[in-house]
Scaffold this motif. Structure first.
Motif, PDB file in Angstrom:
ATOM      1  N   VAL A 107       0.818  -1.207   0.000  1.00  0.00           N
ATOM      2  CA  VAL A 107       0.000   0.000   0.000  1.00  0.00           C
ATOM      3  C   VAL A 107       0.860   1.270   0.000  1.00  0.00           C
ATOM      4  N   GLU A 108       2.115   1.141  -0.401  1.00  0.00           N
ATOM      5  CA  GLU A 108       2.977   2.329  -0.437  1.00  0.00           C
ATOM      6  C   GLU A 108       2.351   3.420  -1.295  1.00  0.00           C
ATOM      7  N   TYR A 109       2.467   4.657  -0.818  1.00  0.00           N
ATOM      8  CA  TYR A 109       1.899   5.804  -1.520  1.00  0.00           C
ATOM      9  C   TYR A 109       2.729   6.116  -2.760  1.00  0.00           C
ATOM     10  N   GLY A 110       2.068   6.526  -3.831  1.00  0.00           N
ATOM     11  CA  GLY A 110       2.729   6.717  -5.107  1.00  0.00           C
ATOM     12  C   GLY A 110       3.915   7.666  -5.068  1.00  0.00           C
ATOM     13  N   SER A 111       3.746   8.828  -4.456  1.00  0.00           N
ATOM     14  CA  SER A 111       4.841   9.803  -4.393  1.00  0.00           C
ATOM     15  C   SER A 111       6.033   9.239  -3.633  1.00  0.00           C
ATOM     16  N   ASN A 112       5.759   8.523  -2.546  1.00  0.00           N
ATOM     17  CA  ASN A 112       6.840   7.913  -1.771  1.00  0.00           C
ATOM     18  C   ASN A 112       7.605   6.905  -2.623  1.00  0.00           C
ATOM     19  N   ALA A 113       6.852   6.046  -3.323  1.00  0.00           N
ATOM     20  CA  ALA A 113       7.475   4.991  -4.117  1.00  0.00           C
ATOM     21  C   ALA A 113       8.373   5.567  -5.204  1.00  0.00           C
ATOM     22  N   ASP A 135      -5.385 -10.010   5.900  1.00  0.00           N
ATOM     23  CA  ASP A 135      -6.300  -8.877   6.042  1.00  0.00           C
ATOM     24  C   ASP A 135      -5.849  -7.656   5.261  1.00  0.00           C
ATOM     25  N   GLY A 136      -4.741  -7.762   4.534  1.00  0.00           N
ATOM     26  CA  GLY A 136      -4.265  -6.657   3.719  1.00  0.00           C
ATOM     27  C   GLY A 136      -3.200  -5.802   4.374  1.00  0.00           C
ATOM     28  N   SER A 137      -3.006  -5.962   5.671  1.00  0.00           N
ATOM     29  CA  SER A 137      -1.977  -5.188   6.366  1.00  0.00           C
ATOM     30  C   SER A 137      -0.597  -5.788   6.100  1.00  0.00           C
ATOM     31  N   SER A 155       9.922   1.705   5.038  1.00  0.00           N
ATOM     32  CA  SER A 155       8.908   2.741   4.835  1.00  0.00           C
ATOM     33  C   SER A 155       7.559   2.180   5.273  1.00  0.00           C
ATOM     34  N   VAL A 156       6.922   2.860   6.222  1.00  0.00           N
ATOM     35  CA  VAL A 156       5.670   2.368   6.803  1.00  0.00           C
ATOM     36  C   VAL A 156       4.546   3.362   6.519  1.00  0.00           C
ATOM     37  N   VAL A 157       3.597   2.966   5.689  1.00  0.00           N
ATOM     38  CA  VAL A 157       2.392   3.764   5.478  1.00  0.00           C
ATOM     39  C   VAL A 157       1.405   3.387   6.573  1.00  0.00           C
ATOM     40  N   HIS A 158       1.116   4.322   7.461  1.00  0.00           N
ATOM     41  CA  HIS A 158       0.235   4.014   8.591  1.00  0.00           C
ATOM     42  C   HIS A 158      -1.171   3.683   8.103  1.00  0.00           C
ATOM     43  N   MET A 159      -1.698   4.507   7.191  1.00  0.00           N
ATOM     44  CA  MET A 159      -2.988   4.261   6.540  1.00  0.00           C
ATOM     45  C   MET A 159      -2.845   4.668   5.080  1.00  0.00           C
ATOM     46  N   PRO A 160      -3.200   3.806   4.146  1.00  0.00           N
ATOM     47  CA  PRO A 160      -3.038   4.148   2.735  1.00  0.00           C
ATOM     48  C   PRO A 160      -4.047   5.199   2.271  1.00  0.00           C
ATOM     49  N   THR A 161      -3.804   5.707   1.087  1.00  0.00           N
ATOM     50  CA  THR A 161      -4.680   6.736   0.534  1.00  0.00           C
ATOM     51  C   THR A 161      -5.992   6.172   0.005  1.00  0.00           C
ATOM     52  N   ASN A 162      -6.048   4.857  -0.240  1.00  0.00           N
ATOM     53  CA  ASN A 162      -7.199   4.269  -0.937  1.00  0.00           C
ATOM     54  C   ASN A 162      -8.065   3.378  -0.065  1.00  0.00           C
ATOM     55  N   VAL A 179      17.275  -5.135  13.462  1.00  0.00           N
ATOM     56  CA  VAL A 179      18.430  -5.248  12.569  1.00  0.00           C
ATOM     57  C   VAL A 179      19.087  -3.891  12.328  1.00  0.00           C
ATOM     58  N   GLY A 180      18.675  -2.879  13.092  1.00  0.00           N
ATOM     59  CA  GLY A 180      19.297  -1.564  12.970  1.00  0.00           C
ATOM     60  C   GLY A 180      18.773  -0.712  11.842  1.00  0.00           C
ATOM     61  N   ALA A 181      17.667  -1.114  11.208  1.00  0.00           N
ATOM     62  CA  ALA A 181      17.098  -0.326  10.116  1.00  0.00           C
ATOM     63  C   ALA A 181      16.388   0.902  10.663  1.00  0.00           C
ATOM     64  N   LEU A 182      16.422   1.988   9.920  1.00  0.00           N
ATOM     65  CA  LEU A 182      15.657   3.181  10.259  1.00  0.00           C
ATOM     66  C   LEU A 182      14.239   3.034   9.728  1.00  0.00           C
ATOM     67  N   THR A 183      13.297   3.698  10.388  1.00  0.00           N
ATOM     68  CA  THR A 183      11.886   3.603   9.996  1.00  0.00           C
ATOM     69  C   THR A 183      11.319   4.993   9.755  1.00  0.00           C
ATOM     70  N   LEU A 184      10.571   5.110   8.675  1.00  0.00           N
ATOM     71  CA  LEU A 184       9.895   6.360   8.319  1.00  0.00           C
ATOM     72  C   LEU A 184       8.397   6.077   8.263  1.00  0.00           C
ATOM     73  N   LEU A 185       7.668   6.643   9.213  1.00  0.00           N
ATOM     74  CA  LEU A 185       6.223   6.425   9.295  1.00  0.00           C
ATOM     75  C   LEU A 185       5.492   7.547   8.579  1.00  0.00           C
ATOM     76  N   ASP A 186       4.766   7.204   7.532  1.00  0.00           N
ATOM     77  CA  ASP A 186       3.925   8.163   6.824  1.00  0.00           C
ATOM     78  C   ASP A 186       2.583   8.222   7.549  1.00  0.00           C
ATOM     79  N   ALA A 187       2.415   9.290   8.355  1.00  0.00           N
ATOM     80  CA  ALA A 187       1.178   9.464   9.140  1.00  0.00           C
ATOM     81  C   ALA A 187       0.258  10.484   8.496  1.00  0.00           C
ATOM     82  N   CYS A 188       0.397  10.652   7.190  1.00  0.00           N
ATOM     83  CA  CYS A 188      -0.395  11.635   6.453  1.00  0.00           C
ATOM     84  C   CYS A 188      -1.894  11.443   6.671  1.00  0.00           C
ATOM     85  N   GLN A 189      -2.341  10.178   6.721  1.00  0.00           N
ATOM     86  CA  GLN A 189      -3.768   9.891   6.846  1.00  0.00           C
ATOM     87  C   GLN A 189      -4.190   9.487   8.255  1.00  0.00           C
TER      88      GLN A 189
END
Length: 391
Positions: A107-113, A135-137, A155-162, A179-189
């Motif tokens: 469910v990644e947002y288009g602009s992000n992708a 369940d789609g998550s 990259s974590v989309v909290h809630m998709p646009t659709n 594993v030491g990865a950084l996380t970016l939460l898109d909380a736009c929605q």
């Protein structure tokens, strides 16, 4: 409980029309309008610099207001001009090199992708898809199978646009950190319609818009930066606000999240966003979330019961976006027919969530997003209008 009469009185635009587009750009309440319009008038009277200086204390206080709302320190807040700017600043600050891996969901947002694919191509990294659960998550077990030390960003989309799906952000973030990865939460929605707090979720970066569920002005947003991860970031854009010039070839970056800000911004709009944060905080985010979820679930049930109407929302946990379609009727025609009845909503095409839409064979969805100021009588009016179109 939210005082419906009060919030509707604060929102004159919701009285005559049925407004169901807070996932697009919501209706700002009167306190937000008063701040924006009042400051613009003051700028016209004394000029922008003097007007800004007069509100210096209020602008500084805005960092504490935002920090309280998002569960962090004032030094963890950077104000921006949109969710897109916030997300791009956060993503671009993550160090990436050849062989690094970036994980995204279906469910990644288009602009992000697009931005991620371009960055990966430039540095020799790869963008990889995390499978979805039934369940789609985002599937947390599948994510853990993909994680290794080469994964630098999830990259974590909290809630998709659709649709109303809410991803299990906390579980995803915790797994990535193993594993030491950084996380970016898109909380736009999600910011403004449900709890989004750094101290609860632990994300390294959280991007937020003002114009949607927070009911702030367009052209506003913010980036929340986890101080635990701040030293690993490399801000891509700096100026004399985000750094001190100390000599030829010498400069010193700010030590706080404001290193991601630029000097120039709309003072009126920022004051409006601060007012929107105060307004939401006074109502209580838990009360807001309960009101939004209740309205959205009511719509899903009543729309699904209509002949010829299909509700497309995924997820076990769901929020305020209700996506649906009418058999044999183009979504844009549905939107136009509803607009003629003074009902405002939006239509989402395939590009906003391309992978998800393609996987489910959807070319578009009609998107209704009821905020807490929408009355139940208006929801009934909307469902009746959809039934009439379907018939």
């Amino acid at each position: 409980m939210i005082d419906l009469d009060r919030v509707r009185a604060d929102t004159p635009g919701c009285l005559e029309q049925v407004f169901l587009d807070s996932a697009g750009s919501s209706l700002p309440p009167e306190p937000v309008l008063a701040e924006v319009l009042g400051h613009l008038r003051r700028e016209a009277e004394v000029g922008g610099y003097r007007a800004a200086a007069e509100r210096g204390a209020d602008l500084d206080a805005g960092y504490q207001v935002a920090a309280d709302f998002f569960g962090c320190a004032p030094t963890d807040i950077a104000f921006t001009d949109s969710a897109t700017r916030s997300w791009l600043l956060g993503m671009s600050a993550v160090p990436l090199g050849a062989g690094d891996r970036i994980l995204v969901s279906q469910v990644e947002y288009g602009s992000n992708a697009i931005a991620l694919m371009q960055r990966a191509q430039e540095v020799g990294a790869t963008v990889e898809l995390v499978p979805s659960a039934e369940d789609g998550s985002i599937s947390v077990p599948a994510l853990k199978e993909l994680l290794d030390e080469r994964v630098k960003l999830v990259s974590v989309v909290h809630m998709p646009t659709n649709g109303g799906l809410v991803n299990p952000a906390k579980e995803i973030i915790d797994a990535a950190h193993e594993v030491g990865a950084l996380t970016l939460l898109d909380a736009c929605q999600t910011a403004g319609q449900r709890r989004v707090r750094l101290d609860e979720l632990g994300a390294d970066l959280i991007s937020v818009t003002g114009r949607k569920w927070l009911r702030g002005p367009r052209g506003t947003g913010l980036l929340v930066v986890n101080p635990v991860a701040a030293h690993r970031l490399r801000p891509p854009l700096i100026d004399q606000h985000s750094a001190d010039w100390t000599g030829l070839g010498q400069w010193t970056l700010r030590p706080d999240a404001r290193v991601h800000e630029l000097w120039e911004y709309s003072v009126a709009d920022r004051l409006g966003l601060i007012a929107a944060l105060r307004y939401a905080d006074e109502l209580g985010i838990d009360h807001i979330q309960a009101a939004v979820v209740e309205r959205a679930e009511l719509l899903r049930a009543e729309l699904a019961a209509l002949p010829g109407v299909t509700v497309h929302d995924l997820g076990t946990e769901r929020g305020g976006i209700v996506s649906f379609s009418l058999a044999g009727i183009d979504g844009t025609d549905v939107k136009k027919a509803l607009l003629a009845k003074n009902i405002t909503l939006s239509v989402g095409g395939p590009t906003g969530a391309l992978l998800d839409m393609a996987a489910r064979g959807l070319s578009q969805v009609v998107r209704a997003s009821p905020h807490y100021f929408v009355s139940h009588a208006q929801l009934t009016r909307f469902v009746a209008a959809v039934a009439a179109i379907a018939a």
